[in-house]
Design an enzyme around this catalytic site. Sequence first.
Site, mmCIF file in Angstrom:
data_model
loop_
_atom_site.group_PDB
_atom_site.id
_atom_site.type_symbol
_atom_site.label_atom_id
_atom_site.label_comp_id
_atom_site.label_asym_id
_atom_site.label_seq_id
_atom_site.Cartn_x
_atom_site.Cartn_y
_atom_site.Cartn_z
ATOM 1 N N ASP A 116 -0.314 2.381 8.728
ATOM 2 C CA ASP A 116 -0.733 1.608 9.896
ATOM 3 C C ASP A 116 0.189 1.796 11.095
ATOM 4 O O ASP A 116 -0.205 1.516 12.234
ATOM 5 C CB ASP A 116 -0.800 0.118 9.562
ATOM 6 N N THR B 35 4.185 2.796 5.996
ATOM 7 C CA THR B 35 2.808 2.324 6.069
ATOM 8 C C THR B 35 2.007 3.263 6.953
ATOM 9 O O THR B 35 2.508 3.699 8.002
ATOM 10 C CB THR B 35 2.719 0.892 6.615
ATOM 11 N N ARG C 136 19.246 10.875 -4.394
ATOM 12 C CA ARG C 136 20.149 12.025 -4.290
ATOM 13 C C ARG C 136 21.385 11.696 -3.438
ATOM 14 O O ARG C 136 22.508 12.100 -3.759
ATOM 15 C CB ARG C 136 19.386 13.222 -3.711
ATOM 16 N N ARG D 148 1.175 -5.534 -5.123
ATOM 17 C CA ARG D 148 1.265 -6.642 -4.174
ATOM 18 C C ARG D 148 1.520 -7.900 -4.994
ATOM 19 O O ARG D 148 0.617 -8.405 -5.658
ATOM 20 C CB ARG D 148 -0.026 -6.759 -3.359
ATOM 21 N N ASP E 53 4.507 -4.233 6.273
ATOM 22 C CA ASP E 53 4.838 -5.551 6.797
ATOM 23 C C ASP E 53 4.993 -6.604 5.702
ATOM 24 O O ASP E 53 5.858 -7.476 5.780
ATOM 25 C CB ASP E 53 3.790 -5.986 7.821
ATOM 26 N N GLY F 226 0.820 -1.206 0.000
ATOM 27 C CA GLY F 226 0.000 0.000 0.000
ATOM 28 C C GLY F 226 0.853 1.253 0.000
ATOM 29 O O GLY F 226 1.866 1.329 0.708
ATOM 30 N N ASP G 56 2.596 -0.008 12.199
ATOM 31 C CA ASP G 56 2.601 -1.253 12.976
ATOM 32 C C ASP G 56 3.847 -2.104 12.756
ATOM 33 O O ASP G 56 3.809 -3.320 12.945
ATOM 34 C CB ASP G 56 1.364 -2.081 12.643
ATOM 35 N N ARG H 237 -6.699 -1.978 9.221
ATOM 36 C CA ARG H 237 -6.789 -3.441 9.128
ATOM 37 C C ARG H 237 -6.562 -4.091 10.489
ATOM 38 O O ARG H 237 -7.429 -4.018 11.337
ATOM 39 C CB ARG H 237 -5.804 -3.969 8.078
#
Length: 333
Positions: free
Chosen positions: A140, A138, A37, A84, A115, A23, A142, A184
Site C-alpha cells: 500500500d 506493505t 546475516r 493478523r 500499519d 499482509g 501508506d 484498501r
Amino acid sequence: MYHLPELIPSQDIRRIAVLTSGGDAPGMNAAIRAVARAALHQGIDVLGIQRGYSGLVEADIRPLTSPLVGNILQRGGTLLKSDRCEAFHKPAVRWQGYEHLREMEVDGLVVIGGDGSLAGARQFTAETGFPVVVLPATIDNDIEGSDETIGFDTAANTGLDAIDRIRDTANSHQRLFLVEVMGRDSGFLATEVGIAGGAEMILVPEQAIDLDRVSETLQQGDANSRPSSRIIVVAEGRKPGRTQRLAQALTERGFNPQVCILGHIQRGGNPSARDRVLASCLGAMAVKVLQAGQGGCLLGVDNRRLVQRPLADPGKRLPLDPALLALAQLIQQ
C-alpha cells in the site's frame, strides 16, 4: 542506492528476534535475510518468530542460521509466515509475548510489516519498554514517515504488467475494462499503476466516485476514438464490491464494462531489484540501530536517505499527493 547513516554501537546485544506480520509483501524475505546475516556477522544470535505476533504470543520461535536464510532473497512471501493477531490488541497478551522474549534472553525485536504491525509494535514497546525496530513492508505504501515501503515497487510492476496485457484485449475488442488493484484505504498503488499504464481514469479511496464525471469522461473518450479510454483503474477500497457496484452503475447508464480484479497476485512473485535493495538496506540498518541502543523506532526512507522515526507518535497514514491524480488527468486529456 540508499544512504545508510553511521551508527556507533553502544549496547551489548547478544540475541535478537525478527517477525513478519500482516499482509505479505514482496521483499520481506530479503529483509529477513539482511537482518539475520548482518546480526550473525556481528556475532549476534538471531531467532525467527513464526506467524507474526501470533508466534510471539505462542512462543513459536526458532533459531535462524545463515544457511536457513540462503536462497530466499528472490522469493516472494515470507519464510517466517505471517498472521493478523487480533489477540495482540489486549495488554495481557502483549505482556505474554514480552515474557517469552525475556525467557529466551532476546535483547531486541525487528518487526517487518505495515500499519497494523506498526500499531502493535508501538503499543508493545510503550508498555514494556522492550527495544523494537519496525521495517515498513506493505504494497500500500501508506506508512507515515517513509517515502517507500518494501513491496510497493514489485506490486506496482505486477499491476502494470497485468494492465498492459488487458489493454491488448481492450483495444482489440473496443471494450471498457475496470481493473481493480489492492490498496484498501490507500490510493498509492492505483495511482502509480494508472499513470504508468496510461489509464483513462484512476479512482482512489481518498476521493468519492463521481459517477457523472466517470460517464462524461468515457463518452468523451468514445467520441475521440482513443484506445486508452478503455481502461479505468479502481482501488479496492475498504468495503468489498466497490468495483462491481461501479460496473453495475455504468451498465445502467448504457456502458458495457468488463471487471478484472487482480487481487492477491499483486502480493506474490519475485521482488524487484528496488525492493530487494531497500529491504536489504533497512534490514542491515535495523541491527545497527539496536546495537546503538536506539530501539523504539520506525526505519524509513526520506529523499533516498535511511532515517529513523519515533514509534511514540500516533499512527498516521501517508497522504496521497493530489498532484499525482491531477497529473494523470492532465496527460490523458
